[in-house]
Motif scaffolding. Structure first.
Motif, short mmCIF file in Angstrom:
data_model
loop_
_atom_site.label_atom_id
_atom_site.label_comp_id
_atom_site.label_asym_id
_atom_site.label_seq_id
_atom_site.Cartn_x
_atom_site.Cartn_y
_atom_site.Cartn_z
N LEU A 100 0.83 -1.20 0.00
CA LEU A 100 0.00 0.00 0.00
C LEU A 100 0.87 1.26 0.00
CD1 LEU A 100 -2.90 0.99 -0.01
CD2 LEU A 100 -2.84 1.05 2.48
N LEU A 101 1.95 1.26 0.75
CA LEU A 101 2.86 2.41 0.74
C LEU A 101 3.43 2.65 -0.65
CD1 LEU A 101 4.66 1.73 4.13
CD2 LEU A 101 3.37 3.80 3.59
N ASP A 102 3.59 1.59 -1.41
CA ASP A 102 4.12 1.69 -2.77
C ASP A 102 3.18 2.48 -3.68
OD1 ASP A 102 6.46 1.06 -4.04
OD2 ASP A 102 5.67 -0.73 -5.00
N THR A 103 1.89 2.55 -3.33
CA THR A 103 0.91 3.27 -4.15
C THR A 103 0.66 4.68 -3.63
OG1 THR A 103 -1.05 2.59 -2.87
CG2 THR A 103 -0.23 1.04 -4.55
N SER A 104 1.35 5.08 -2.55
CA SER A 104 1.09 6.35 -1.90
C SER A 104 1.27 7.53 -2.86
CB SER A 104 2.03 6.53 -0.70
OG SER A 104 1.93 7.84 -0.18
N ARG A 105 0.39 8.51 -2.71
CA ARG A 105 0.49 9.74 -3.49
C ARG A 105 0.81 10.94 -2.60
NH1 ARG A 105 -4.94 9.88 -6.92
NH2 ARG A 105 -4.02 11.85 -7.58
N LEU A 106 1.25 10.67 -1.38
CA LEU A 106 1.60 11.74 -0.46
C LEU A 106 2.74 12.59 -1.01
CD1 LEU A 106 1.49 9.95 3.01
CD2 LEU A 106 0.01 11.82 2.27
N ARG A 107 2.60 13.90 -0.87
CA ARG A 107 3.65 14.82 -1.28
C ARG A 107 4.09 15.74 -0.14
NH1 ARG A 107 4.19 11.42 -3.84
NH2 ARG A 107 3.75 11.06 -6.02
N LYS A 108 3.31 15.73 0.94
CA LYS A 108 3.67 16.59 2.07
C LYS A 108 3.26 15.88 3.37
CE LYS A 108 3.97 21.35 3.17
NZ LYS A 108 3.64 22.70 2.78
N ILE A 109 4.19 15.90 4.32
CA ILE A 109 3.92 15.38 5.66
C ILE A 109 4.26 16.49 6.64
CG2 ILE A 109 4.54 13.65 7.38
CD1 ILE A 109 5.39 11.85 5.00
N ILE A 110 3.27 16.90 7.40
CA ILE A 110 3.45 17.98 8.38
C ILE A 110 3.53 17.36 9.77
CG2 ILE A 110 2.41 20.03 9.42
CD1 ILE A 110 1.03 20.52 6.69
#
Length: 439
Positions: free
Chosen positions: A179-189
Motif C-alpha cells: 500500500l505504501l508503494d501506491t502512496s500519493r503523499l507529497r507533504k507530511i506535516i
C-alpha cells in the motif's frame, strides 16, 4: 518454591523474569503470559520495522525464555480466558507488564472522521499486529499531518516517506509495503504545540530524516531560538536541535520533483479541530506561545488541508477487570509497583509511557525487590501454591489452546521461510494463521 505470573511478554516482562531469576535462582518458577501466540510485545509490533538493530534485544529475552524455570504461556487473554483473581489463587505474585497498548485520545471535534488514526493502530498496521492488520489507510491523498514531537512521530513520518527500495532488510509486513508503494503523499506535516527546545526526539531518529531518498525535511528558521540558547540544553536535545537547524538551512535551490515528499515541521501549533464531512479534509491549529515552558494559545487559528491524520501523543494501559486503575495517568493505580496484596505492575503499566526499552530493566529489578520485601515479611504465607501446574489444569478444563515458547520458535521459523528476498521474516498478521503454522 515461589511461583510468579508475569502478564505481558514485552521488555518489562522479560526483564522482570530475569530479575526474579537473579533474586531466587532455582527456587522460583515464572510463567510469562501473553494474549498473542508470539512474544516480545513492543519489540515485535512497536519498534519500527527498519530498526532491526533495536529488535535484536529479543535475543537477550530468548536466553531468559529458554531457562528451565521460565515458561512462555501464549494465546491466553487475561480477563477472558482466566481472571486476575484466579491467577492470584495460583501464584504467590502476579505482576502486570502489559505496557500501554492503547492510544491516548485527542479529545478534539471531528476525531471520529475517517482516515484519522492513533499511532498504536497505525504502527501496529505496518508492523503486522493482528488487531490492526485490516486498517487499510487511504494513502491516495496529498497531505498527511502527524501530531506529536517524539520519536514515534518521526517513525511514522519516515515510514510514510520511504521508497520500496529503502525498506530492504526491514520486516515491514507485505500488506503495508504494497500500500505504501501506491502512496500519493507529497507533504507530511509534523505538528507540535511547543518549540524546538521542547522536542522529545533523539538525534539518531531525527538525523535519519535527512538521509531519505526522496523526502526533504524543512524547518522554518523563524521558529528556532537564538543559537546561543542551545548551550543550556542537555547534550542529546542539543544535538537534535542541531539537526533542526540543518533542516532550516537554504536548500541551495534544490528542486522538488513530482515524486518528492516534503516533511514540514510546524512548531507552536496546537491542534484545535478536525474538519470534514465523512473523512478528514483539514485540521485547524491554534498558534501558541510559551509561558513558563507551557504552550498557551494566542487565538490565531489556521486551517491546514489534510487527507490523513496520525496522532502520536501518547498511550494508555488497557484496564483489566478487578484491578484498580488510574484514569488520569492511563496506568494501573500503584505505589512503587504495588497495587494490592500479591499484585504488582511494572514498566509502562506502572509508570505510564515514558523512557526507553532499556528503562524497563531497572524497573523490573525494582519490582522484584518489592516482591522480595513482601516475601520476607511473610506476605505470601506458608501454604504452597499450585503455580503453573494449577494453571495447566485450569487451561485443560477450559480447552485453552496454549502456545509454548517451542511453538513460537516454529512460528518464527515459518515466518523466516516465507520472507521476501532480503527481509528477515514475513510476519503472520492473523492469530489463526499463527496457530495453523504449528501444523
Amino acid at each position: 518454591m515461589l511461583h510468579i505470573a508475569i502478564i505481558g511478554s514485552g521488555p518489562a516482562g522479560y526483564y522482570t523474569a530475569e530479575a526474579a531469576q537473579k533474586q531466587w535462582g532455582d527456587s522460583v518458577r515464572i510463567d510469562i503470559f501473553d494474549r498473542l501466540p508470539v512474544p516480545y510485545g513492543l519489540i515485535r509490533t512497536g519498534v519500527a520495522p527498519d530498526h532491526q538493530s533495536i529488535k535484536g534485544v529479543a535475543r537477550r529475552y530468548e536466553t531468559t525464555a529458554l531457562s528451565d524455570n521460565v515458561r512462555f504461556v501464549g494465546n491466553v487473554t487475561i480477563g477472558r480466558d482466566v481472571t486476575i483473581a484466579e491467577l492470584q489463587d495460583l501464584y504467590d505474585a502476579v505482576i502486570l507488564a502489559t505496557g500501554a497498548p492503547r492510544d491516548r485520545p485527542l479529545d478534539l471535534p471531528g476525531e471520529g472522521l475517517a482516515n484519522i488514526y492513533g499511532s498504536a493502530a497505525f504502527v501496529g498496521w505496518y508492523n503486522g499486529h493482528p488487531e490492526f492488520a485490516e486498517l487499510d489507510p487511504d494513502l491516495s491523498v496529498d497531505t498527511a499531518v502527524v501530531i506529536g514531537m517524539g520519536n514515534v512521530a518521526l517513525d511514522v513520518a519516515r515510514i510514510l516517506s520511504k521508497t520500496r527500495t529503502e525498506f530492504a532488510g526491514s520486516d515491514i509486513v507485505a500488506h503495508a509495503l504494497d500500500l505504501l508503494d501506491t502512496s500519493r503523499l507529497r507533504k507530511i506535516i509534523i505538528l507540535g504545540r511547543r518549540g524546538p527546545h521542547q522536542i522529545m526526539m533523539t538525534p539518531k531518529e531525527l538525523g535519519e530524516l535527512g538521509d531519505l531518498d526522496r523526502a526533504r525535511p524543512h524547518v522554518d528558521s523563524a521558529d528556532l531560538p537564538e543559537p546561543a540558547d542551545d548551550a543550556l540544553l542537555e547534550p542529546g536535545i542539543r544535538k537534535s536541535v542541531g539537526h533542526l537547524r540543518r533542516f532550516a538551512e537554504p536548500s541551495g535551490g534544490a528542486f522538488f520533483g513530482a515524486h518528492d515528499i516534503e516533511i514540514d515541521f510546524r512548531f507552536f501549533a496546537a491542534p484545535h479541530a478536525l474538519i470534514g464531512t465523512d473523512r478528514v479534509e483539514a485540521i485547524e491549529v491554534e498558534r501558541t506561545t510559551l509561558v513558563d515552558g507551557r504552550p498557551v494559545g494566542t487565538g490565531k487559528i489556521e486551517r491546514i488541508p489534510a487527507g490523513l491524520v496520525i496522532s502520536c501523543i501518547g498511550y494508555r494501559t488497557e484496564p483489566i477487570a478487578g484491578v484498580p486503575f488510574d484514569e488520569r495517568g492511563g496506568r494501573f493505580a500503584n505505589t512503587d509497583g504495588r497495587i494490592v496484596h500479591g499484585l504488582y505492575c511494572v514498566g509502562w503499566a506502572r509508570r505510564g509511557p515514558s523512557g526507553t526499552i532499556g528503562t524497563n530493566r531497572p524497573d523490573g529489578f525494582g519490582v522484584i525487590e518489592k516482591v522480595a520485601e513482601d516475601k520476607a515479611a511473610g506476605a505470601f504465607g506458608e501454604n504452597a501454591r499450585d503455580g503453573g501446574g494449577g494453571f495447566d489444569r485450569l487451561a485443560a478444563a477450559r480447552g485453552l489452546e496454549v502456545v509454548t515458547f517451542g511453538d513460537w520458535k516454529r512460528i518464527e521459523q515459518a515466518e523466516t521461510d516465507r520472507a521476501r528476498t532480503g527481509a528477515p521474516r514475513e510476519k503472520f498478521v492473523d492469530v489463526a494463521e499463527m496457530i495453523r503454522a504449528l501444523g
